[in-house]
Design a protein around this motif. Structure first.
Motif, PDB file in Angstrom:
ATOM      1  N   PHE A 183      41.473  48.034  39.576  1.00 26.52           N
ATOM      2  CA  PHE A 183      40.560  46.950  39.928  1.00 26.52           C
ATOM      3  C   PHE A 183      40.598  45.858  38.852  1.00 26.52           C
ATOM      4  O   PHE A 183      40.388  46.131  37.670  1.00 26.52           O
ATOM      5  CB  PHE A 183      39.128  47.471  40.082  1.00 26.52           C
ATOM      6  N   ALA A 184      40.857  44.636  39.283  1.00 29.04           N
ATOM      7  CA  ALA A 184      40.918  43.501  38.359  1.00 29.04           C
ATOM      8  C   ALA A 184      39.538  42.933  38.063  1.00 29.04           C
ATOM      9  O   ALA A 184      39.357  42.244  37.055  1.00 29.04           O
ATOM     10  CB  ALA A 184      41.813  42.398  38.937  1.00 29.04           C
ATOM     11  N   PHE A 185      38.568  43.215  38.938  1.00 31.02           N
ATOM     12  CA  PHE A 185      37.227  42.665  38.756  1.00 31.02           C
ATOM     13  C   PHE A 185      36.234  43.460  39.594  1.00 31.02           C
ATOM     14  O   PHE A 185      36.615  44.212  40.490  1.00 31.02           O
ATOM     15  CB  PHE A 185      37.170  41.183  39.159  1.00 31.02           C
ATOM     16  N   ASP A 186      34.945  43.275  39.286  1.00 34.88           N
ATOM     17  CA  ASP A 186      33.908  43.769  40.180  1.00 34.88           C
ATOM     18  C   ASP A 186      32.908  42.656  40.447  1.00 34.88           C
ATOM     19  O   ASP A 186      32.905  41.626  39.758  1.00 34.88           O
ATOM     20  CB  ASP A 186      33.221  45.024  39.622  1.00 34.88           C
ATOM     21  N   CYS A 187      32.070  42.865  41.459  1.00 36.82           N
ATOM     22  CA  CYS A 187      31.080  41.866  41.869  1.00 36.82           C
ATOM     23  C   CYS A 187      29.673  42.431  41.753  1.00 36.82           C
ATOM     24  O   CYS A 187      28.743  41.933  42.391  1.00 36.82           O
ATOM     25  CB  CYS A 187      31.347  41.431  43.318  1.00 36.82           C
ATOM     26  N   LEU A 206      36.641  41.531  34.097  1.00 37.01           N
ATOM     27  CA  LEU A 206      36.126  40.333  34.752  1.00 37.01           C
ATOM     28  C   LEU A 206      35.037  40.691  35.759  1.00 37.01           C
ATOM     29  O   LEU A 206      35.196  41.627  36.550  1.00 37.01           O
ATOM     30  CB  LEU A 206      37.262  39.594  35.475  1.00 37.01           C
ATOM     31  N   VAL A 207      33.957  39.927  35.741  1.00 39.62           N
ATOM     32  CA  VAL A 207      32.883  40.053  36.711  1.00 39.62           C
ATOM     33  C   VAL A 207      32.811  38.753  37.508  1.00 39.62           C
ATOM     34  O   VAL A 207      32.754  37.666  36.926  1.00 39.62           O
ATOM     35  CB  VAL A 207      31.524  40.317  36.031  1.00 39.62           C
ATOM     36  N   VAL A 208      32.845  38.863  38.824  1.00 34.66           N
ATOM     37  CA  VAL A 208      32.672  37.709  39.711  1.00 34.66           C
ATOM     38  C   VAL A 208      31.352  37.927  40.437  1.00 34.66           C
ATOM     39  O   VAL A 208      31.299  38.627  41.446  1.00 34.66           O
ATOM     40  CB  VAL A 208      33.839  37.578  40.715  1.00 34.66           C
ATOM     41  N   PRO A 209      30.262  37.354  39.926  1.00 36.65           N
ATOM     42  CA  PRO A 209      28.931  37.674  40.457  1.00 36.65           C
ATOM     43  C   PRO A 209      28.787  37.337  41.942  1.00 36.65           C
ATOM     44  O   PRO A 209      29.384  36.388  42.451  1.00 36.65           O
ATOM     45  CB  PRO A 209      27.987  36.805  39.610  1.00 36.65           C
ATOM     46  N   TYR A 210      27.964  38.125  42.589  1.00 28.61           N
ATOM     47  CA  TYR A 210      27.650  37.937  44.011  1.00 28.61           C
ATOM     48  C   TYR A 210      26.247  37.356  44.117  1.00 28.61           C
ATOM     49  O   TYR A 210      25.608  37.035  43.100  1.00 28.61           O
ATOM     50  CB  TYR A 210      27.763  39.294  44.715  1.00 28.61           C
ATOM     51  N   SER A 211      25.742  37.180  45.332  1.00 31.05           N
ATOM     52  CA  SER A 211      24.395  36.639  45.538  1.00 31.05           C
ATOM     53  C   SER A 211      23.724  37.323  46.711  1.00 31.05           C
ATOM     54  O   SER A 211      24.317  37.443  47.782  1.00 31.05           O
ATOM     55  CB  SER A 211      24.465  35.128  45.809  1.00 31.05           C
TER      56      SER A 211
END
Length: 309
Positions: A183-187, A206-211
């Protein structure tokens, strides 16, 4: 009482030092449309659980010991009708989407995975089932991550490189996601309008935040309210980008909810509005993660004169 373990909190983030972000074509805003495909993997007596799930489209709640056939059929609407309405809309308007997919849901309806994959949408793992990871032991959670990846390779045709839990992670999730290695990132965060790097067991992640805010499950589910909410958010974030500080916006969808015709109409109106306004990058989540890792891995933080300090 024992204090739960887990990662430390970060209440500072970028703060007043806003990253000087550049999206493709100098877009003011990156918009990621997320389809949470969960139907068939939710808690139900039919799946062998001792409970009914509650996030269908009804406010009526059955007793815990009674199978709720109505609630089950509301989920079925998402996989039988709603998802196909959304896929047709994305194709018509030439908009890429991200599927937060539950592995078991795709196993129950593999045609959805095959169609979405062929259409060029991307995949983020939403778990083996649509389950709360805090209920699982560390070993159970590790095994469910393995089962999910194995399943997606069969239904979607490739493994996901992003991860997202139902209701957020357990105290073990991020460590297990990094440990898994693919996994390259989580959300699994809701704490920013931009991606960011963190450190997990000495490794950069890396974290790519969700909403949950810009999500069709919030509020009354009235189509006009949903449209007004996401349009206002888009306009404000677009304006921030116009002033030199572009952000990203995640819009969370569920086929059993926004796949209803009236709500799809609101979604159509929003996408058309955003396309006509311009300055928007409709992007898949993997595209945002790749762009951030390539172009914004190391960048200066700009003091914002407009920030309250």
């Amino acid at each position: 009482m024992t204090t739960p373990t887990g990662p430390p909190r970060d209440l500072v983030g970028y703060g007043a030092h806003i990253p000087k972000v550049t999206w493709p074509d100098n877009a003011n805003i990156a918009v990621n449309i997320v389809v949470n495909y969960e139907e068939g993997s939710e808690y139900s007596y039919a799946a062998g659980d001792c409970e009914n799930d509650v996030l269908g489209d009804s406010g009526y709640r059955f007793p815990a010991h009674v199978r709720d056939l109505a609630q089950e059929s509301m989920y079925e609407y998402g996989s039988r009708a709603g998802i196909w309405r959304l896929l047709r809309l994305f194709d018509e308007l030439h908009v890429p989407a991200t599927f937060f997919g539950c592995a078991v849901a795709f196993e129950k309806n593999p045609a959805v995975a095959a169609c979405a994959s062929r259409a060029g949408h991307d995949l983020v793992s939403h778990g083996w089932r649509w389950e709360e990871h805090w209920r699982l032991s560390r070993d159970e959670e590790r095994e469910h991550i393995r089962l999910a990846v194995e399943s997606f390779e069969k239904t979607w045709g490739s493994r996901p490189t992003g991860w997202y839990c139902r209701y957020g992670p357990s105290v073990n999730t991020r460590e297990l996601v990094v440990e898994e290695g693919g996994f390259a990132f989580d959300c699994d965060a809701y704490n920013d309008d931009l991606p960011y790097f963190t450190t997990v067991n000495g490794k950069e992640h890396l974290v790519v935040p969700y909403s949950q805010t810009y999500n069709d499950s919030q509020g009354s589910k009235n189509p006009s309210e949903f449209l007004d909410y996401i349009k206002r958010a888009f306009d404000e974030l677009w304006l921030e980008g116009e002033r030199g500080f572009p952000k990203m916006m995640s819009i969370g969808l569920h086929p059993r909810l926004v796949g209803q015709a009236a709500r799809t109409s609101a979604l159509r109106e929003f996408i058309t509005y955003a396309q006509h306004k311009g300055g928007v990058w409709f992007a898949r989540r993997n595209d945002i993660a790749d762009w951030w890792s390539t172009h914004h891995h190391d960048f200066p933080l700009v003091d914002s004169l407009r920030a309250s300090c």
